[in-house]
Design an enzyme around this catalytic site. Structure first.
Site, PDB file in Angstrom:
ATOM      1  N   ASP A 136      -0.214   5.177   0.867  1.00 28.66           N
ATOM      2  CA  ASP A 136      -0.470   6.206   1.878  1.00 28.66           C
ATOM      3  C   ASP A 136      -0.563   5.606   3.271  1.00 28.66           C
ATOM      4  OD1 ASP A 136      -0.691   8.528   0.140  1.00 28.66           O
ATOM      5  OD2 ASP A 136      -2.421   7.463  -0.683  1.00 28.66           O
ATOM      6  N   ASP A 187       0.874  -1.167   0.000  1.00 31.55           N
ATOM      7  CA  ASP A 187       0.000   0.000   0.000  1.00 31.55           C
ATOM      8  C   ASP A 187       0.922   1.231   0.000  1.00 31.55           C
ATOM      9  OD1 ASP A 187      -2.260   1.730   0.526  1.00 31.55           O
ATOM     10  OD2 ASP A 187      -1.544   1.819   2.604  1.00 31.55           O
TER      11      ASP A 187
HETATM   12  C1  XBP Z   1      -5.161   6.346   0.228  1.00 34.35           C
HETATM   13  C2  XBP Z   1      -6.387   7.108   0.074  1.00 34.35           C
HETATM   14  C3  XBP Z   1      -6.365   8.217  -0.843  1.00 34.35           C
HETATM   15  C4  XBP Z   1      -5.535   9.402  -0.409  1.00 34.35           C
HETATM   16  C5  XBP Z   1      -5.789  10.544  -1.344  1.00 34.35           C
HETATM   17  O1  XBP Z   1      -5.402   4.969   0.299  1.00 34.35           O
HETATM   18  O2  XBP Z   1      -7.407   6.824   0.664  1.00 34.35           O
HETATM   19  O3  XBP Z   1      -7.666   8.651  -1.017  1.00 34.35           O
HETATM   20  O4  XBP Z   1      -5.903   9.826   0.871  1.00 34.35           O
HETATM   21  O5  XBP Z   1      -5.454  10.224  -2.634  1.00 34.35           O
HETATM   22  P1  XBP Z   1      -4.175   3.934   0.254  1.00 34.35           P
HETATM   23  P2  XBP Z   1      -6.235  10.849  -3.893  1.00 34.35           P
HETATM   24  O6  XBP Z   1      -3.577   3.958   1.621  1.00 34.35           O
HETATM   25  O7  XBP Z   1      -4.835   2.634  -0.068  1.00 34.35           O
HETATM   26  O8  XBP Z   1      -3.223   4.371  -0.809  1.00 34.35           O
HETATM   27  O9  XBP Z   1      -6.653  12.235  -3.528  1.00 34.35           O
HETATM   28  O10 XBP Z   1      -5.229  10.821  -5.009  1.00 34.35           O
HETATM   29  O11 XBP Z   1      -7.422   9.950  -4.147  1.00 34.35           O
HETATM   30 MG    MG Z   2      -2.994   3.257   3.388  1.00 36.53          MG
END
Ligand code: XBP
Ligand code: MG
Length: 262
Positions: free
Chosen positions: A18, A16
Site C-alpha cells: 500500500d 511493501d
Molecule cells: C498498509 C496498511 C493497511 C491498509 C489496510 O500497510 O496499513 O492497514 O491500510 O489494509 P503497508 P487492511 O503499506 O505496509 O501494506 O484493511 O487489509 O488491514
Molecule cells: Mg505502505
C-alpha cells in the site's frame, strides 16, 4: 557492477504494497472503509485528512479500533467488540475487492518495469505488507494479470505475524522463508512506519513517497524519491540519493548501488 569486499550482492527485493506498489490508501482502502460503514448503517465517514491521521496505525482492524477510541467512544461499549470489528473489516475487504476489480488503481511509475526486470536478472522478489492477504492478490491481479502472484516468491501479509509494522516481524518472517540475510536484500517502502519496520529488520530501504507520506521522517532511508521513475520520465530525488546512482529511474543496477553504499 561495483562491489566492495564487505558488502553483499543484491539477492532479493522486498516490496511493501500500500502506497508503494500503488496509491491504494487514499483511493482504495479509504473508500472501501467508508462503503463498509455505510453498509453497517454507521454515520462515519473518513475524509482524506482524517484518513491521513488514522494511517499512523497500521492494519485495518487496528485502525477501526483506533478511530473508535478517538472519535466514537460510545461504540466501544458494544458487546463482542472484536468480532464486530472483524465483521466490519470483512465487509471493507469485500468493497476493496470490488474497487480493485474495476481496475481504477494503477501501479505507480516504474513498478511494473522493475518487477519484470528484477525477475529477468534473477533477483528474487517478495512482498512484506500489513494488509490482508486477499488485498495483495486483488491488486496484483488487477494490475499485472491473473497469475501475478506467481511473480513473487513469498507473500508476507496481514495477521500471520504477532505485530504489524512499524514492528519488524513481517520482514523477519519473509527473510526466514527466503533463507536470506537482511544484508542481501533491499526493502522498498513509502511510509515512516514501513521504514521503521524494515530498518529494525536490518534492511537497506528505498523510500518512494506519496501524498500521505511526503512530510514524514525518512532520515534512515538509503534514498528518498518521488517514485521509481521511468527512463522517459525520471523520478525527483528528495534526499539521500548517492551520486553513484547516475540515472533518474530505479533498475536492478541502481538497487545494487544502493545496497553497496558504505
Ligand atoms: C498498509 C496498511 C493497511 C491498509 C489496510 O500497510 O496499513 O492497514 O491500510 O489494509 P503497508 P487492511 O503499506 O505496509 O501494506 O484493511 O487489509 O488491514
Ligand atoms: Mg505502505
Amino acid at each position: 557492477m561495483n562491489s566492495t569486499e564487505n558488502n553483499e550482492t543484491l539477492k532479493a527485493v522486498l516490496f511493501d504494497v500500500d502506497g508503494t506498489l500503488a496509491d491504494t490508501e487514499r483511493d482504495g482502502h479509504r473508500p472501501a472503509f467508508n462503503a463498509a460503514f455505510e453498509e453497517f448503517n454507521l454515520p462515519w465517514y473518513w475524509d482524506v485528512p482524517l484518513y491521513g491521521e488514522l494511517l499512523q496505525v497500521t492494519g485495518g482492524k487496528e485502525r477501526i479500533r483506533f478511530y473508535m477510541e478517538k472519535h466514537q467512544r460510545d461504540e466501544l461499549e458494544r458487546s463482542d467488540l472484536d468480532a464486530w470489528i472483524a465483521g466490519l473489516h470483512k465487509a471493507k475487504t469485500r468493497h476493496f475487492k470490488a474497487l480493485m476489480e474495476r481496475g481504477e488503481i494503477p501501479l505507480r511509475p516504474g513498478v511494473k518495469r522493475l518487477i519484470h526486470e528484477l525477475r529477468g536478472r534473477g533477483v528474487r522478489i517478495a512482498i512484506a505488507t500489513t494488509t490482508t492477504p486477499e488485498n495483495v492478490t486483488y491488486l496484483l491481479q488487477s494490475t499485472l494479470g491473473e497469475n501475478a502472484t506467481d511473480l513473487f516468491e513469498v507473500i508476507g501479509a496481514g495477521d500471520i505475524v504477532p505485530q504489524k509494522k512499524p514492528a519488524p516481524d513481517i520482514y523477519f518472517w519473509v527473510l526466514d522463508r527466503m533463507q536470506l540475510k537482511p544484508s542481501q536484500c533491499i526493502a522498498i517502502e513509502d511510509s515512516e512506519n514501513g521504514l521503521q519496520a524494515a530498518r529494525s529488520a536490518g534492511l537497506t530501504t528505498l523510500i518512494t513517497v506519496n501524498h500521505y507520506t511526503r512530510q514524514q521522517d525518512f532520515t534512515e532511508a538509503a534514498a528518498v524519491l518521488s517514485d521509481l521513475g521511468e527512463p522517459d520520465q525520471g523520478f525527483t530525488a528528495i534526499s539521500n540519493l548517492p551520486a553513484t546512482v547516475g540515472k533518474s529511474w530505479i533498475d536492478t543496477d541502481a538497487l545494487m548501488q544502493l545496497l553497496e553504499q558504505p
